[in-house]
Design an enzyme around this catalytic site. Structure first.
Site, PDB file in Angstrom:
ATOM      1  NE  ARG A 105       1.306  -5.112   8.714  1.00  0.00           N
ATOM      2  CZ  ARG A 105       0.252  -4.962   7.901  1.00  0.00           C
ATOM      3  NH1 ARG A 105       0.208  -5.601   6.752  1.00  0.00           N
ATOM      4  NH2 ARG A 105      -0.748  -4.176   8.230  1.00  0.00           N
ATOM      5  CG  HIS A 132      -4.203  -4.019  12.084  1.00  0.00           C
ATOM      6  ND1 HIS A 132      -3.192  -3.079  12.046  1.00  0.00           N
ATOM      7  CD2 HIS A 132      -4.613  -4.163  10.791  1.00  0.00           C
ATOM      8  CE1 HIS A 132      -2.998  -2.682  10.796  1.00  0.00           C
ATOM      9  NE2 HIS A 132      -3.845  -3.320  10.022  1.00  0.00           N
ATOM     10  CD  GLN A 135      -7.691  -0.956   8.847  1.00  0.00           C
ATOM     11  OE1 GLN A 135      -6.667  -1.195   8.233  1.00  0.00           O
ATOM     12  NE2 GLN A 135      -8.638  -0.158   8.361  1.00  0.00           N
ATOM     13  CG  ASP A 220      -9.530  -9.046   8.723  1.00  0.00           C
ATOM     14  OD1 ASP A 220      -9.148  -8.873   7.539  1.00  0.00           O
ATOM     15  OD2 ASP A 220      -8.744  -9.201   9.674  1.00  0.00           O
ATOM     16  CB  CYS A 260      -8.914  -3.836   7.867  1.00  0.00           C
ATOM     17  SG  CYS A 260      -8.466  -5.578   7.776  1.00  0.00           S
ATOM     18  NE  ARG A 288      -3.986   1.722   8.719  1.00  0.00           N
ATOM     19  CZ  ARG A 288      -3.331   0.586   8.440  1.00  0.00           C
ATOM     20  NH1 ARG A 288      -3.925  -0.365   7.745  1.00  0.00           N
ATOM     21  NH2 ARG A 288      -2.102   0.375   8.891  1.00  0.00           N
TER      22      ARG A 288
HETATM   23  N1  NVA Z   1      -6.293 -10.126   9.887  1.00  0.00           N
HETATM   24  C1  NVA Z   1      -5.512  -9.749   8.744  1.00  0.00           C
HETATM   25  C2  NVA Z   1      -5.451  -8.259   8.622  1.00  0.00           C
HETATM   26  C3  NVA Z   1      -4.686  -7.756   7.425  1.00  0.00           C
HETATM   27  C4  NVA Z   1      -4.563  -6.268   7.390  1.00  0.00           C
HETATM   28  C5  NVA Z   1      -4.119 -10.342   8.847  1.00  0.00           C
HETATM   29  O1  NVA Z   1      -3.553 -10.332   9.944  1.00  0.00           O
HETATM   30  O2  NVA Z   1      -3.599 -10.831   7.850  1.00  0.00           O
HETATM   31  N1   CP Z   2      -5.339  -3.070   6.322  1.00  0.00           N
HETATM   32  C1   CP Z   2      -4.009  -3.239   6.222  1.00  0.00           C
HETATM   33  O1   CP Z   2      -3.282  -3.202   7.212  1.00  0.00           O
HETATM   34  O2   CP Z   2      -3.558  -3.410   4.950  1.00  0.00           O
HETATM   35  P1   CP Z   2      -2.091  -3.842   4.502  1.00  0.00           P
HETATM   36  O3   CP Z   2      -1.894  -5.273   4.952  1.00  0.00           O
HETATM   37  O4   CP Z   2      -2.097  -3.700   3.022  1.00  0.00           O
HETATM   38  O5   CP Z   2      -1.094  -2.943   5.157  1.00  0.00           O
END
Ligand code: NVA
Ligand code: CP
Length: 301
Positions: A105, A132, A135, A220, A260, A288
């Protein structure tokens, strides 16, 4: 040695594989519920590299590996030499010589691509600024559990044209659904991605028009990780795109809505929808675990 199979975007799996993966995820969920052993990855080790925060991703991958008979190690990029400038390519060569699979990540999508190019083992994108895909596996599993096939359905994306929105565009192509993206000017998804998916994906500035008749509404956060400095402008610009009861009432009578998580109640989604007992958001989060276990099995098969 044959080159490893990566999962950097949804384009790395076919429609048939997506369906098979969901089927296996549902099966793994049932095995988990009954407590039946399903240790298909005994002795396998996953490295989990995080340059951004996470709750669901970390817990689901770590628990998933353990339940499949393997193990996972958490590597914060801050506490490894990655955070001190060791090249991604060098890190990939070393880490992938010691583990069976890697999950990353991070910010730049190109960094995950670079890691994958130099990795001897499968690499999973666990969120970048651009995509992502993990997800979407969980979201689509949730849809299939509740409503069956996604083909021919209409999904309304509300809010920021972000990494999740981009993965919805990819999913629309693979699973053959229509995607209407309701967002304010200045918050559009990637133009090239939109252009390449014109036959199924369109922008609609009016959230009411976009939501009308939709089978699934998805939203989101309005400021993603790394965009904290832009929060005020984003909240102001995206305010008309809140997922709330009035918008849901315009959707198809049996419409579902997803998020998500983490969610900001009162911003992109109202608290009543988050806490509604019929919401599938919590199943979506749990899935997930199951969907990623199926993904790991696929990549290590
Ligand atoms: N769009 C959000 C998703 C978090 C799971 C981010 O990138 O922070
Ligand atoms: N939806 C998701 O990826 O959550 P986290 O940021 O908690 O991993």
């Amino acid at each position: 040695m044959s080159s490893p199979r990566h999962f950097l975007t949804l384009n790395d799996i076919s429609r048939d594989e997506f369906h098979a993966l969901i089927h296996r995820a549902v099966e793994l969920k049932a095995l988990h519920r009954t407590g039946e052993s399903h240790a298909t990855l005994r002795g396998k080790v996953m490295a989990m590299i995080f340059a951004k925060a996470s709750t669901r991703t970390r817990v689901s991958f770590e628990a998933g590996m353990s339940q499949l008979g393997g193990s996972a190690m958490f590597l914060s990029s801050q506490d490894t030499q990655l955070g001190r400038g060791e090249p991604i390519a060098d890190s990939a060569r070393v880490i992938s010589s010691m583990v069976d699979i890697v999950m990353i990540r991070t910010f730049a999508h190109a960094d995950v691509e670079t890691f994958a190019q130099h990795s001897k083992v499968p690499v999973i994108n666990a969120l970048t600024d651009d995509y992502h895909p993990c997800q979407l596996l969980a979201d689509m599993q949730t849809w299939f559990e509740q409503r069956g096939d996604m083909a021919g359905k209409t999904v309304c994306w509300l809010g920021d044209g972000n990494n999740m929105c981009h993965s919805y565009i990819n999913a629309a192509k693979i699973l053959d659904f229509e995607l209407v993206i309701a967002c304010a000017e200045g918050f559009d998804p990637d133009a090239k991605l939109l252009d390449g998916n014109k036959e199924r994906v369109r922008i609609e500035r009016d959230p009411k028009v976009a939501a009308t008749g939709a089978d699934l509404l998805v939203t989101d956060v309005w400021a993603s990780m790394g965009q904290e400095d832009e929060t005020d402008t984003r909240l102001a610009g995206l305010a008309p795109y809140q997922l709330n009861r009035a918008l849901l009432d315009l959707a198809a009578p049996d419409a579902l809505y997803m998020h998500c998580l983490p969610a900001h109640r009162g911003e992109e989604i109202t608290a009543d929808l988050m806490d509604d007992p019929t919401s599938v958001i919590w199943d979506e989060a749990e899935n997930r675990l199951h969907a990623q276990k199926a993904l790991i099995e696929l990549l290590l098969a």
